[in-house]
Design a protein around this motif. Structure first.
Motif, PDB file in Angstrom:
ATOM      1  N   ALA A  87       0.620  -0.948  -0.047  1.00  0.00           N
ATOM      2  CA  ALA A  87      -0.174   0.262  -0.286  1.00  0.00           C
ATOM      3  C   ALA A  87       0.979   1.367  -0.081  1.00  0.00           C
ATOM      4  O   ALA A  87       0.379   2.627  -1.124  1.00  0.00           O
ATOM      5  CB  ALA A  87      -1.151   0.408   1.604  1.00  0.00           C
ATOM      6  N   ASP A  88       1.791   0.939   0.642  1.00  0.00           N
ATOM      7  CA  ASP A  88       2.911   2.351   0.436  1.00  0.00           C
ATOM      8  C   ASP A  88       3.459   2.338  -0.689  1.00  0.00           C
ATOM      9  O   ASP A  88       3.973   3.820  -1.217  1.00  0.00           O
ATOM     10  CB  ASP A  88       4.325   2.393   1.644  1.00  0.00           C
ATOM     11  CG  ASP A  88       3.915   2.083   3.050  1.00  0.00           C
ATOM     12  OD1 ASP A  88       2.603   2.489   3.374  1.00  0.00           O
ATOM     13  OD2 ASP A  88       4.202   0.715   3.795  1.00  0.00           O
ATOM     14  N   LEU A  89       4.326   1.601  -1.064  1.00  0.00           N
ATOM     15  CA  LEU A  89       4.200   2.030  -2.686  1.00  0.00           C
ATOM     16  C   LEU A  89       3.860   2.027  -3.530  1.00  0.00           C
ATOM     17  O   LEU A  89       4.396   2.578  -4.675  1.00  0.00           O
ATOM     18  CB  LEU A  89       5.358   0.277  -3.526  1.00  0.00           C
ATOM     19  CG  LEU A  89       6.643  -0.477  -2.205  1.00  0.00           C
ATOM     20  CD1 LEU A  89       6.516  -1.655  -2.854  1.00  0.00           C
ATOM     21  CD2 LEU A  89       7.777   0.388  -2.083  1.00  0.00           C
ATOM     22  N   LEU A  90       2.495   1.813  -3.009  1.00  0.00           N
ATOM     23  CA  LEU A  90       1.000   1.757  -4.709  1.00  0.00           C
ATOM     24  C   LEU A  90       1.647   3.213  -5.009  1.00  0.00           C
ATOM     25  O   LEU A  90       1.099   4.023  -5.661  1.00  0.00           O
ATOM     26  CB  LEU A  90      -0.016   1.569  -4.069  1.00  0.00           C
ATOM     27  CG  LEU A  90      -1.104   1.140  -5.479  1.00  0.00           C
ATOM     28  CD1 LEU A  90      -0.675  -0.180  -6.738  1.00  0.00           C
ATOM     29  CD2 LEU A  90      -2.338   0.342  -4.418  1.00  0.00           C
ATOM     30  N   GLY A  91       0.989   4.443  -3.411  1.00  0.00           N
ATOM     31  CA  GLY A  91       0.844   5.793  -3.347  1.00  0.00           C
ATOM     32  C   GLY A  91       2.131   6.551  -4.528  1.00  0.00           C
ATOM     33  O   GLY A  91       2.136   7.471  -4.118  1.00  0.00           O
ATOM     34  N   ALA A  92       3.484   5.386  -4.915  1.00  0.00           N
ATOM     35  CA  ALA A  92       4.177   6.190  -5.017  1.00  0.00           C
ATOM     36  C   ALA A  92       3.464   6.674  -6.289  1.00  0.00           C
ATOM     37  O   ALA A  92       4.418   7.632  -6.990  1.00  0.00           O
ATOM     38  CB  ALA A  92       5.617   4.868  -5.690  1.00  0.00           C
ATOM     39  N   TRP A  93       2.247   6.191  -7.001  1.00  0.00           N
ATOM     40  CA  TRP A  93       2.085   6.588  -9.128  1.00  0.00           C
ATOM     41  C   TRP A  93       0.789   7.799  -8.409  1.00  0.00           C
ATOM     42  O   TRP A  93       0.215   7.769  -9.512  1.00  0.00           O
ATOM     43  CB  TRP A  93       1.568   5.892  -9.473  1.00  0.00           C
ATOM     44  CG  TRP A  93       2.971   4.563 -10.088  1.00  0.00           C
ATOM     45  CD1 TRP A  93       3.350   5.048 -11.271  1.00  0.00           C
ATOM     46  CD2 TRP A  93       3.725   3.294  -9.277  1.00  0.00           C
ATOM     47  NE1 TRP A  93       4.386   4.326 -10.928  1.00  0.00           N
ATOM     48  CE2 TRP A  93       4.837   3.432 -10.068  1.00  0.00           C
ATOM     49  CE3 TRP A  93       3.227   2.953  -7.680  1.00  0.00           C
ATOM     50  CZ2 TRP A  93       5.191   2.331 -10.128  1.00  0.00           C
ATOM     51  CZ3 TRP A  93       3.913   1.787  -7.694  1.00  0.00           C
ATOM     52  CH2 TRP A  93       5.198   1.602  -8.540  1.00  0.00           C
ATOM     53  N   ASP A  94       0.878   8.147  -6.649  1.00  0.00           N
ATOM     54  CA  ASP A  94      -0.038   8.749  -7.135  1.00  0.00           C
ATOM     55  C   ASP A  94       0.256  10.701  -7.192  1.00  0.00           C
ATOM     56  O   ASP A  94       0.657  10.945  -7.279  1.00  0.00           O
ATOM     57  CB  ASP A  94      -1.104   8.735  -5.238  1.00  0.00           C
ATOM     58  CG  ASP A  94      -2.086   9.668  -4.865  1.00  0.00           C
ATOM     59  OD1 ASP A  94      -2.456  10.283  -6.028  1.00  0.00           O
ATOM     60  OD2 ASP A  94      -3.162   9.510  -3.743  1.00  0.00           O
ATOM     61  N   PRO A  95      -0.131  10.598  -8.483  1.00  0.00           N
ATOM     62  CA  PRO A  95       0.037  12.408  -8.935  1.00  0.00           C
ATOM     63  C   PRO A  95      -0.014  13.475  -7.894  1.00  0.00           C
ATOM     64  O   PRO A  95       0.262  14.356  -8.418  1.00  0.00           O
ATOM     65  CB  PRO A  95      -0.954  12.616  -9.899  1.00  0.00           C
ATOM     66  CG  PRO A  95      -1.832  11.555  -9.806  1.00  0.00           C
ATOM     67  CD  PRO A  95      -1.939  10.376  -9.254  1.00  0.00           C
ATOM     68  N   ARG A  96      -1.335  13.325  -6.709  1.00  0.00           N
ATOM     69  CA  ARG A  96      -1.728  14.038  -5.668  1.00  0.00           C
ATOM     70  C   ARG A  96       0.168  14.408  -5.004  1.00  0.00           C
ATOM     71  O   ARG A  96       0.505  13.564  -4.192  1.00  0.00           O
ATOM     72  CB  ARG A  96      -1.902  13.909  -5.233  1.00  0.00           C
ATOM     73  CG  ARG A  96      -3.734  13.739  -5.574  1.00  0.00           C
ATOM     74  CD  ARG A  96      -4.719  13.366  -5.200  1.00  0.00           C
ATOM     75  NE  ARG A  96      -4.744  11.751  -4.419  1.00  0.00           N
ATOM     76  CZ  ARG A  96      -6.028  11.549  -3.568  1.00  0.00           C
ATOM     77  NH1 ARG A  96      -7.046  11.676  -3.517  1.00  0.00           N
ATOM     78  NH2 ARG A  96      -5.187   9.915  -3.524  1.00  0.00           N
TER      79      ARG A  96
END
Length: 472
Positions: free
Chosen positions: A463-472
């Motif tokens: 879940a932490d790593l997935l945030g790497a692609w969050d543009p916000r």
């Protein structure tokens, strides 16, 4: 048609480029965008979606690699199907060469309103003589750039598209480069209604290629998807890789053999040579150079403060890596209706294969996430190994690669279903980091199933790593 997902950033860039054309107040309002990306990542679909939504007249031409007269005939046909206001004049022009075709195109483009012109699969028009590039450069400088048009040039041959804008080529500095990658794990999590760990699994199997992802039903797990896809000999999961390789390496049979050896799991020069049938050093180096130039293979060196020649090779595209390892060798049994044997083979090897395959994706995620409260940003993130593999470190952050001035952190990846990163894993990481440098380094623990130890400076879960692609 499959639902169009993701690509918000790319669509915004395209809209901004068209807005600059619309707002230009000089005698050269035209702008050019050079778009490159691997086959089947959705470049054409992205640009078509943008053009359909833009509200400006557009022409979309796709080159096919046929003789020039056939390409020009196709250009005229695509002109008839365009939304340009003077498309009949363009289609009826019957140009004898590309210089005439582009000059005629410029003549019929609107003078007072923006338009969009797309040339897809541009590398099919390029050759070693750079003749088409010279024609394109002259046409752009003399005619096209003087119209309020957005010219979009698309190509799947990454090396040729990169060369188009290189210093010694005619079209140098006339377009802005844009690289289109596959759908990322965050896109897949939303599109396929998956939890973060499963989204990473999907990324490793599909490579984020939209055509393959469209066959994955929302909410379906990995094994259900594979069961369905392998039972269908025409599924994109089975056929996309072969079609891409046939298009990219039509005259490089030896490079295909070398790629197969790397895809089977061989990583060193010597072992690749053996797996490729005892190929000699010179032809192997030539094949590796071809694969690396086309960015299908990467040749990684250990990241440390000491130089090393112990290069390891890997397939860069996750989907192609999966296909070469599990599907290409099993095509015969799949075609005779025994996909169950293939699926069982994947199940037996999945955990081990996934553990190494996920490493580049994790490093990419960290490169996007850092810095955080405990770990600094790193211009270079790689791995470290010795020739004998007695020391291996999954993650090394440094100020540059492959020979660093300063090491910034070290880390380990444990990507198992039901086994947390524990004290034993941390002790191994500490021991290997001490062999890498006598300077203390922040330690990073990355785990699919959480962390049960204390002592790591930072921990990351899916879940932490997935945030790497969050543009916000």
């Amino acid at each position: 048609m499959a639902r169009f997902v993701g690509r918000d950033r790319e669509l915004r860039i395209l809209r901004d480029e068209l807005a600059r054309v619309r707002q230009a107040d000089d005698d050269r309002p035209g702008r050019c965008l050079l778009i490159r990306g691997r086959r089947r990542v959705g470049k054409s679909r992205l640009v078509e979606t943008f053009a359909d939504r833009a509200g400006a007249p557009f022409l979309f031409f796709t080159a096919t690699g046929e003789a020039t007269e056939m390409e020009l005939a196709r250009f005229s046909q695509d002109a008839l199907e365009s939304t340009l206001p003077a498309k009949d004049l363009l289609a009826a022009g019957n140009p004898a060469n590309w210089g005439d075709a582009l000059r005629l195109l410029a003549a019929v483009l609107p003078d007072n309103a923006p338009s969009i012109v797309v040339i897809d699969e541009l590398p099919y028009l390029m050759d070693d003589s750079q003749a088409f590039e010279g024609v394109l450069q002259r046409s752009w400088d003399r005619y096209l750039a003087r119209k309020p048009t957005l010219l979009i040039l698309i190509g799947s041959d990454l090396s040729m598209m990169a060369a188009l804008d290189s210093y010694e080529r005619p079209f140098h500095q006339r377009g802005r480069e844009m690289v289109i990658g596959p759908l990322n794990p965050l896109d897949l999590a939303g599109m396929l209604e998956m939890d973060p760990p499963e989204a990473f699994d999907a990324a490793l199997v599909t490579g984020g290629l939209p055509l393959i992802c469209a066959d994955w039903a929302a909410g379906q797990d990995l094994w259900g998807f594979l069961d369905d896809a392998l039972a269908n000999p025409t599924s994109p999961l089975l056929v996309s890789a072969e079609r891409s390789l046939a298009a990219e390496f039509p005259e490089h049979a030896q490079a295909r053999t070398v790629l197969g050896a790397i895809g089977s799991g061989e990583r060193t020069f010597t072992n690749i040579a053996k797996a490729a049938g005892g190929i000699g050093a010179t032809p192997l180096q030539r094949s590796l150079s071809t694969l690396i130039d086309k960015r299908v293979v990467a040749g990684d060196l250990p990241l440390s403060t000491r130089p090393s020649k112990d290069r390891r090779y890997r397939v860069t595209d996750p989907y192609l890596r999966f296909w070469l390892r599990f599907l290409a060798p099993a095509m015969d049994e799949i075609e005779r209706g025994r996909s169950d044997l293939t699926l069982n083979r994947i199940r037996r090897s999945w955990t081990t294969w996934r553990g190494r395959a996920v490493e580049p994706l994790v490093r990419e995620a960290l490169g996007r996430l850092l810095p955080d409260d405990h770990i600094p940003a790193a211009p270079a993130i790689g791995g470290y190994w010795t020739r004998t593999n007695d020391i291996e470190i999954d993650i090394v952050g440094a100020d540059r690669a492959p020979v660093a001035r300063q090491l910034l952190f070290a880390g380990s990846i444990k990507w198992l279903e039901n086994s947390a990163f524990d004290d034993h894993d941390l002790a191994d990481l500490q021991r290997h980091a001490a062999a890498l440098t006598d300077q203390p380094l922040p330690l990073v623990a990355v785990s699919r199933s959480g962390t049960s130890c204390e002592g790591a400076h930072a921990t990351y879960e899916p879940a932490d790593l997935l945030g790497a692609w969050d543009p916000r």
